[in-house]
Design an enzyme around this catalytic site. Structure first.
Site, PDB file in Angstrom:
ATOM      1  N   HIS A 167     -74.764  26.500 -21.736  1.00  0.00           N
ATOM      2  CA  HIS A 167     -75.293  27.378 -20.698  1.00  0.00           C
ATOM      3  C   HIS A 167     -74.353  27.364 -19.508  1.00  0.00           C
ATOM      4  CE1 HIS A 167     -78.144  29.272 -17.971  1.00  0.00           C
ATOM      5  NE2 HIS A 167     -78.787  29.657 -19.066  1.00  0.00           N
ATOM      6  N   ASP A 227     -82.891  29.575 -26.244  1.00  0.00           N
ATOM      7  CA  ASP A 227     -82.904  30.287 -27.521  1.00  0.00           C
ATOM      8  C   ASP A 227     -83.016  29.367 -28.730  1.00  0.00           C
ATOM      9  OD1 ASP A 227     -82.669  32.981 -26.588  1.00  0.00           O
ATOM     10  OD2 ASP A 227     -80.658  32.476 -25.946  1.00  0.00           O
TER      11      ASP A 227
HETATM   12  N1  CMC Z   1     -71.151  25.513 -29.238  1.00  0.00           N
HETATM   13  C1  CMC Z   1     -69.984  24.851 -29.211  1.00  0.00           C
HETATM   14  N2  CMC Z   1     -69.203  24.750 -28.112  1.00  0.00           N
HETATM   15  C2  CMC Z   1     -69.635  25.351 -27.002  1.00  0.00           C
HETATM   16  C3  CMC Z   1     -70.864  26.040 -26.944  1.00  0.00           C
HETATM   17  C4  CMC Z   1     -71.625  26.107 -28.124  1.00  0.00           C
HETATM   18  N3  CMC Z   1     -72.778  26.763 -28.157  1.00  0.00           N
HETATM   19  N4  CMC Z   1     -71.034  26.534 -25.717  1.00  0.00           N
HETATM   20  C5  CMC Z   1     -69.970  26.178 -25.002  1.00  0.00           C
HETATM   21  N5  CMC Z   1     -69.109  25.473 -25.774  1.00  0.00           N
HETATM   22  C6  CMC Z   1     -67.817  24.902 -25.375  1.00  0.00           C
HETATM   23  C7  CMC Z   1     -66.732  25.975 -25.436  1.00  0.00           C
HETATM   24  O1  CMC Z   1     -66.125  26.030 -26.702  1.00  0.00           O
HETATM   25  C8  CMC Z   1     -65.803  25.511 -24.354  1.00  0.00           C
HETATM   26  O2  CMC Z   1     -65.062  24.426 -24.861  1.00  0.00           O
HETATM   27  P1  CMC Z   1     -63.536  24.150 -24.367  1.00  0.00           P
HETATM   28  O3  CMC Z   1     -63.642  23.875 -22.909  1.00  0.00           O
HETATM   29  O4  CMC Z   1     -63.125  22.986 -25.187  1.00  0.00           O
HETATM   30  O5  CMC Z   1     -62.792  25.402 -24.666  1.00  0.00           O
HETATM   31  C9  CMC Z   1     -66.747  24.965 -23.282  1.00  0.00           C
HETATM   32  O6  CMC Z   1     -67.911  24.545 -23.989  1.00  0.00           O
HETATM   33  C10 CMC Z   1     -67.132  25.980 -22.230  1.00  0.00           C
HETATM   34  O7  CMC Z   1     -67.656  27.137 -22.902  1.00  0.00           O
HETATM   35  P2  CMC Z   1     -67.676  28.577 -22.280  1.00  0.00           P
HETATM   36  O8  CMC Z   1     -68.003  29.548 -23.370  1.00  0.00           O
HETATM   37  O9  CMC Z   1     -66.426  28.838 -21.483  1.00  0.00           O
HETATM   38  O10 CMC Z   1     -68.873  28.430 -21.251  1.00  0.00           O
HETATM   39  P3  CMC Z   1     -69.619  29.592 -20.523  1.00  0.00           P
HETATM   40  O11 CMC Z   1     -70.252  29.026 -19.333  1.00  0.00           O
HETATM   41  O12 CMC Z   1     -68.725  30.768 -20.332  1.00  0.00           O
HETATM   42  O13 CMC Z   1     -70.665  30.059 -21.642  1.00  0.00           O
HETATM   43  C11 CMC Z   1     -72.481  30.369 -23.010  1.00  0.00           C
HETATM   44  C12 CMC Z   1     -71.990  29.832 -21.668  1.00  0.00           C
HETATM   45  C13 CMC Z   1     -73.998  30.394 -23.018  1.00  0.00           C
HETATM   46  C14 CMC Z   1     -71.969  31.812 -23.192  1.00  0.00           C
HETATM   47  C15 CMC Z   1     -71.934  29.468 -24.151  1.00  0.00           C
HETATM   48  O14 CMC Z   1     -72.425  28.167 -24.000  1.00  0.00           O
HETATM   49  C16 CMC Z   1     -72.264  30.020 -25.521  1.00  0.00           C
HETATM   50  O15 CMC Z   1     -71.550  30.913 -26.010  1.00  0.00           O
HETATM   51  N6  CMC Z   1     -73.370  29.532 -26.184  1.00  0.00           N
HETATM   52  C17 CMC Z   1     -73.796  30.034 -27.459  1.00  0.00           C
HETATM   53  C18 CMC Z   1     -74.584  31.317 -27.275  1.00  0.00           C
HETATM   54  C19 CMC Z   1     -75.956  31.044 -26.683  1.00  0.00           C
HETATM   55  O16 CMC Z   1     -76.683  30.175 -27.110  1.00  0.00           O
HETATM   56  N7  CMC Z   1     -76.320  31.866 -25.674  1.00  0.00           N
HETATM   57  C20 CMC Z   1     -77.633  31.774 -25.007  1.00  0.00           C
HETATM   58  C21 CMC Z   1     -77.501  31.335 -23.590  1.00  0.00           C
HETATM   59  S1  CMC Z   1     -79.040  30.814 -22.830  1.00  0.00           S
HETATM   60  C22 CMC Z   1     -80.110  32.135 -22.847  1.00  0.00           C
HETATM   61  C23 CMC Z   1     -79.593  33.386 -22.278  1.00  0.00           C
HETATM   62  O17 CMC Z   1     -78.990  33.425 -21.229  1.00  0.00           O
HETATM   63  O18 CMC Z   1     -79.825  34.404 -22.907  1.00  0.00           O
END
Ligand code: CMC
Length: 377
Positions: A259, A313
């Site tokens: 998140h 989720d």
């Molecule tokens: N599984 C594995 N690694 C992850 C995940 C995950 N679900 N989420 C983040 N990471 C890692 C990512 O690979 C990155 O690693 P590194 O620094 O080594 O490259 C690091 O954590 C930061 O990730 P990011 O994508 O840059 O973080 P963000 O703040 O931009 O993204 C997020 C937040 C929610 C988009 C992301 O955690 C994600 O894609 N999660 C999976 C999709 C998901 O469950 N979304 C629902 C969010 S909550 C409800 C809503 O808002 O709708």
């Protein structure tokens, strides 16, 4: 003067009195009230009243609000006709997005943007949204839509219209808790989209249509469907370890984890986990719940130090599955609830509006010569 924040991380772009998030300690409050207290004691209607009015309603206020909402459960014959023309293969999120936009055709004054008008439109759309989703789902299954029952609350009525029978109190209450926990969440992407659109003084329908479009993305509300697909892909609990490790090794995201704001377990996931566990037991879906728990354990071991924990989720997927919802209805459920939050934000934005207009940093070239079309390669 300007600083670039990719994905607007850390940027404060609006003021709100609706929800407050402590991402480090995993706390969420609506209007200062802890989400656990609301999930345990409140109803979705009461929660929406709270978000819109910044106070819990008295009994009389709640009765009046509930009555008003129920008056908007019905959809027009024109909309039903329109739903019948939608290809049966259409994704329900595309359908909901289109129909919310279409509701503007049946509003005599769709562009009225004073706060009182916005509130009226919001309650009208919120009341109709479950009817739209249930009607489409039944029509695509070759069934006739079921008229709403104004004796029923928001959640009970939705399940009734979907399945054609009154849900058990347990199922209706479980669904209502899902609605409560999804209703608002700060300046998340879809809420931001709604506020950006209304800040042009466009209209409530356009703002909510944009929000539904944003929500369906797999990085946002669409993740709940992604979680269910993942659970279906993993044959048994013995396959969880390899599945998760392979995903992490290829830097793939595990849906339902991570998140932008929470670096601890999302408090909504705690509430939904309790619900998922109970419903899984009641409906013979223990294997699904056990697989989820195992994924959570492995993720905590592997990436917990990076602050990646279950979000809203993750356990909502098992919960919706146990309630008997089809996979592609999961994200529309999120949307039905979040309409409450989006509308509250639209009202807040209209009450103290300033056009959103950030800047982009130009990273292209300058002084590029113009080449006549016949001379281009
Ligand atoms: N599984 C594995 N690694 C992850 C995940 C995950 N679900 N989420 C983040 N990471 C890692 C990512 O690979 C990155 O690693 P590194 O620094 O080594 O490259 C690091 O954590 C930061 O990730 P990011 O994508 O840059 O973080 P963000 O703040 O931009 O993204 C997020 C937040 C929610 C988009 C992301 O955690 C994600 O894609 N999660 C999976 C999709 C998901 O469950 N979304 C629902 C969010 S909550 C409800 C809503 O808002 O709708």
């Amino acid at each position: 003067m300007s600083t670039y924040a990719k994905g607007l991380e850390g940027v404060v772009a609006a003021e709100t009195q609706m929800s407050w998030i402590d991402g480090v300690n995993g706390v969420l409050e609506y209007v200062g009230i802890n989400i656990d207290a609301l999930a345990q004691n409140s109803t979705f209607e009461e929660t929406v009243y709270l978000l819109w009015n910044k106070k819990l309603p008295t009994r009389a206020e709640l009765d009046a609000f509930t009555k008003e909402l129920r008056q908007h459960y019905s959809i027009s014959a024109g909309i039903v006709e329109s739903i019948r023309k939608i290809p049966k293969t259409a994704e329900p999120m595309h359908v909901l997005r289109t129909l919310i936009s279409e509701l503007a055709f049946y509003d005599a004054d769709p562009n009225a943007n004073d706060v009182a008008s916005a509130r009226k439109k919001a309650i009208n759309i919120l009341g109709q949204a479950p009817t739209l989703v249930a009607a489409y789902d039944r029509i695509r299954r070759g069934l006739d839509p079921i008229a709403p029952n104004t004796e029923f609350g928001f959640s009970q009525n939705f399940l009734y219209m979907l399945n054609g029978e009154k849900p058990t109190d347990t199922m209706a209450r479980a669904f209502d808790i899902c609605m409560i926990t999804h209703a608002d969440h700060g300046l998340n992407n879809s809420t931001f989209a709604a506020r950006v659109v209304i800040s042009t003084l466009s209209d409530v329908y356009s703002a909510l249509t944009a929000a539904v479009g944003s929500l369906r993305g797999p990085l946002h509300g669409g993740a709940n469907e992604g979680v269910m697909k993942m659970l279906n892909e993993i044959p048994s609990i013995d396959d969880v370890e390899k599945y998760v490790m392979d995903k992490l090794a290829t830097k793939s995201k595990i849906m339902g984890f991570g998140h932008r704001v929470y670096k601890a377990k999302d408090p909504r996931a705690n509430e939904l986990q309790k619900l998922a566990q109970q419903l899984a037991k009641d409906t013979g879906n223990e294997a699904l719940f056990e697989k989820s728990k195992k994924i959570e354990e492995i993720m905590a071991r592997e990436v917990g130090a990076k602050g990646i924990y279950p979000n809203v989720d993750f356990y909502s997927a098992t919960t919706y599955h146990c309630i008997g919802l089809k996979l592609d209805l999961f994200t529309p459920m999120f949307a039905m609830s979040r309409l409450g939050g989006w509308s509250g934000h639209i009202i807040e934005q209209l009450s103290d509006n300033r056009l959103f207009r950030p800047k982009a940093e130009f990273v292209g070239e300058h002084n590029v010569p113009y080449v006549a079309i016949n001379d281009r390669k």
